[in-house]
Design an enzyme around this catalytic site. Structure first.
Site, PDB file in Angstrom:
ATOM      1  N   ARG A   1     -15.433 -45.565 -26.997  1.00 28.22           N
ATOM      2  CA  ARG A   1     -15.541 -46.936 -25.960  1.00 28.22           C
ATOM      3  C   ARG A   1     -14.096 -46.469 -25.451  1.00 28.22           C
ATOM      4  O   ARG A   1     -13.955 -48.250 -25.328  1.00 28.22           O
ATOM      5  CB  ARG A   1     -16.072 -48.164 -26.693  1.00 28.22           C
TER       6      ARG A   1
ATOM      7  N   ASP B   1     -12.710 -42.229 -40.117  1.00 29.03           N
ATOM      8  CA  ASP B   1     -12.687 -41.743 -38.826  1.00 29.03           C
ATOM      9  C   ASP B   1     -11.290 -42.746 -38.454  1.00 29.03           C
ATOM     10  O   ASP B   1     -10.763 -43.824 -37.355  1.00 29.03           O
ATOM     11  CB  ASP B   1     -13.890 -41.842 -38.231  1.00 29.03           C
TER      12      ASP B   1
ATOM     13  N   ASP C   1     -22.765 -49.090 -26.229  1.00 29.78           N
ATOM     14  CA  ASP C   1     -22.704 -49.230 -25.015  1.00 29.78           C
ATOM     15  C   ASP C   1     -20.992 -49.286 -24.278  1.00 29.78           C
ATOM     16  O   ASP C   1     -20.202 -48.983 -22.812  1.00 29.78           O
ATOM     17  CB  ASP C   1     -22.419 -50.845 -24.311  1.00 29.78           C
ATOM     18  N   GLY C   2     -20.122 -48.613 -24.923  1.00 31.29           N
ATOM     19  CA  GLY C   2     -18.806 -48.063 -24.526  1.00 31.29           C
ATOM     20  C   GLY C   2     -17.612 -49.598 -24.648  1.00 31.29           C
ATOM     21  O   GLY C   2     -17.365 -49.181 -24.109  1.00 31.29           O
TER      22      GLY C   2
ATOM     23  N   GLY D   1     -16.555 -40.243 -32.498  1.00 32.70           N
ATOM     24  CA  GLY D   1     -15.433 -39.650 -31.260  1.00 32.70           C
ATOM     25  C   GLY D   1     -14.800 -41.139 -30.669  1.00 32.70           C
ATOM     26  O   GLY D   1     -15.338 -42.140 -30.580  1.00 32.70           O
TER      27      GLY D   1
ATOM     28  N   ARG E   1      -6.952 -39.253 -36.890  1.00 29.55           N
ATOM     29  CA  ARG E   1      -7.441 -39.514 -37.461  1.00 29.55           C
ATOM     30  C   ARG E   1      -7.513 -38.463 -38.612  1.00 29.55           C
ATOM     31  O   ARG E   1      -7.925 -37.498 -38.217  1.00 29.55           O
ATOM     32  CB  ARG E   1      -8.851 -40.427 -37.152  1.00 29.55           C
TER      33      ARG E   1
END
Length: 523
Positions: free
Chosen positions: A117, A275, A148-149, A114, A206
């Site tokens: 970030r 992805d 950590d995004g 998913g 995607r």
């Protein structure tokens, strides 16, 4: 600051902040958008605040694509808005969103992934087209796993520059509006600083989106996603006997064309996980990418790719493999025209037939591009062998990919005058001379004169590409808050086929220190 979703009470245009109009144009619930698929597909949440953001790069071309003025980057609040800092003030149903997908990473099923970030702000409609805007590096989401995004300035500048460079090379790609940076520290292999790149695309769907719902046996959601893509991007599929098989066919053809374009310009994606493959056949997710300098068919641009899965020569095969995964994901939707007892077997046969179209599309597409690169207007037996021999001696001599093809335009079909520039790229001069003689013999079969051919070749063989050392130089200066090189390089890459003699140094062979540069998945 808060931006209204309506232009209803906007102040006089002569005094208005252009950011107000831009923010009002970005609608998070536009009819037919991905966001309208609902909470099964995405999670709405605010971006994480980015302290004291500043503008590190801006594309006026992409702004114009969205109907935004070139002055937008100088508007008060611009850096805050496109870093996501204002989103906490938005209504719940207008918050940006992260989407869920799954995928195969380095050939292994990774399960749920998913937008770990990235947050989509919404869509802009302009000049009859619609584009989704996404903030990459905007903080943790429910799909961040252990990340950590955040994105770092280094990778964000690389994505910004390459998105725009690829577009001007004529290669389908997502675009980039801007990069904002911050002094907020972010740990990668070393301590770096945070950044957000605002990327733009008709869609960020995607292959992995389809894999996610198929793997979880969510067939209704899988169908809803496929229907969304068909309705928005491939409406002709609705008239097919099997619309979902027709959707797979569109993905096969667009992906084959994209792979041919990558190979023809010497571009390596670096992380062709399912992805990271666009259902629209766009180049998406610029991470450890690279343009080949000295040609090596086994070139690996991703330091994390220890097995060479995504090496240059492997890219077409991996594209096909990824399409096979997409076909498997869509399989539950195929075969509606068959009786239930026949559906399974016939659907597999149909999918295999459609997948075979990759091979029949890719090879002629690449051969056609190679003829163009060699300045051949007509197709003759032996053209493919001639191109392959050139690649063989380029590989053996590590001849520069971009410069070799650019310099071939200077050669003459009458004699060896003009050979020097290309010849000097090869240590084995005898091997080049033998090939050049055969090339001249082939050119003699063409009606076009040398000057006309050279013009045509220079329209398809770029002089300027985003070499790693050029990006690195711009990044090093940007770390010192000097963004002039980002701006200069972006301007040069907007005209990759032009001579631009004042920028000749940007087309030169890379310096020795460039060989030590490494790019990994941490980007």
């Amino acid at each position: 600051m808060t931006f209204s979703p309506s232009t209803a009470d906007m102040p006089d245009a002569r005094t208005a902040n252009p950011l107000d109009a831009a923010a009002a144009a970005i609608q998070s619930q536009r009819e037919g958008s991905f966001a309208q698929l609902g909470s099964t597909f995405l999670t709405r949440l605010p971006a994480a605040p980015l302290p004291a953001p500043y503008v590190a790069g801006f594309s006026a071309d992409t702004a114009a694509l969205l109907g935004f003025p070139a002055t937008l980057a100088g508007a008060p609040g611009f850096a805050d808005y496109f870093s996501g800092n204002t989103t906490r003030e938005w209504a719940a149903d207008a918050l940006p969103y992260a989407s869920v997908y799954s995928g195969h990473q380095f050939g292994v099923w990774a399960g749920q992934l998913g937008d770990g970030r990235a947050l989509s702000l919404g869509e802009v409609e302009h000049a009859g087209a619609r584009y989704e805007l996404q903030l990459k590096g905007s903080g943790r989401t429910p799909y961040s796993r252990m990340g950590d995004g955040r994105a770092v300035l280094r990778s964000s500048i690389r994505e910004f520059l390459c998105s725009e460079a690829m577009h001007h090379l004529g290669i389908p790609t997502t675009r980039a509006l801007c990069v904002t940076g911050s002094d907020q520290p972010v740990r990668r292999e070393e301590m770096e600083t945070a950044a957000v790149v605002t990327r733009v695309s008709p869609s960020f769907v995607r292959f992995g989106h389809f894999e996610h719902f198929s793997s979880n046996d969510r067939i209704d959601a899988l169908r809803a996603l496929a229907d969304h893509v068909i309705e928005r991007f491939y409406p002709a599929c609705k008239d097919d006997d099997d619309p979902y098989l027709a959707l797979l066919n569109e993905a096969v053809l667009s992906t084959a064309d994209l792979a041919a374009q990558w190979q023809a310009v010497g571009f390596c994606h670096g992380v062709m996980n399912t992805d990271n493959m666009s259902i629209l056949g766009l180049t998406i997710d610029y991470g450890p990418f690279g343009f080949i300098d000295g040609f090596d068919a086994n070139y690996i641009c991703n330091h994390s790719d220890s097995q060479g899965r995504y090496a240059y020569r492997m890219q077409p095969q991996i594209a096909y493999w990824n399409l096979f995964c997409l076909a498997q994901a869509l399989l539950p939707l195929f075969g509606a025209r068959y009786e239930e007892s026949q559906r399974g077997e016939r659907s597999v046969e149909d999918a295999q037939r459609v997948l075979e179209a990759f091979k029949t599309r890719f090879a002629p597409a690449l051969e056609g591009r190679m003829r163009d690169k060699l300045g051949l207007e007509t197709a003759r037996d032996g053209d493919d062998a001639l191109a392959n021999r050139l690649f063989e001696i380029m590989h053996a001599n590590r001849a520069d990919f971009t410069l070799t093809f650019r310099h071939l335009a200077q050669m003459s079909k009458h004699d060896a005058r003009g050979d020097a520039a290309a010849r000097d790229l090869f240590l084995d001069r005898a091997a080049f001379d033998a090939w050049a003689n055969d090339y001249r013999a082939r050119l003699s079969q063409e009606a076009r004169d040398d000057a006309s051919r050279a013009l045509a070749m220079n329209r398809v063989n770029p002089k300027f590409v985003l070499r790693n050392h050029l990006a690195e130089t711009a990044i090093r200066r940007a770390k010192e808050k000097d963004f002039s090189e980002v701006e200069r390089l972006a301007a040069i890459l907007r005209r990759p086929f032009d001579e631009q003699p004042e920028h000749a140094a940007y087309a030169a062979l890379p310096p020795d220190w460039a060989t030590s540069l490494e790019v990994s998945c941490s980007s």
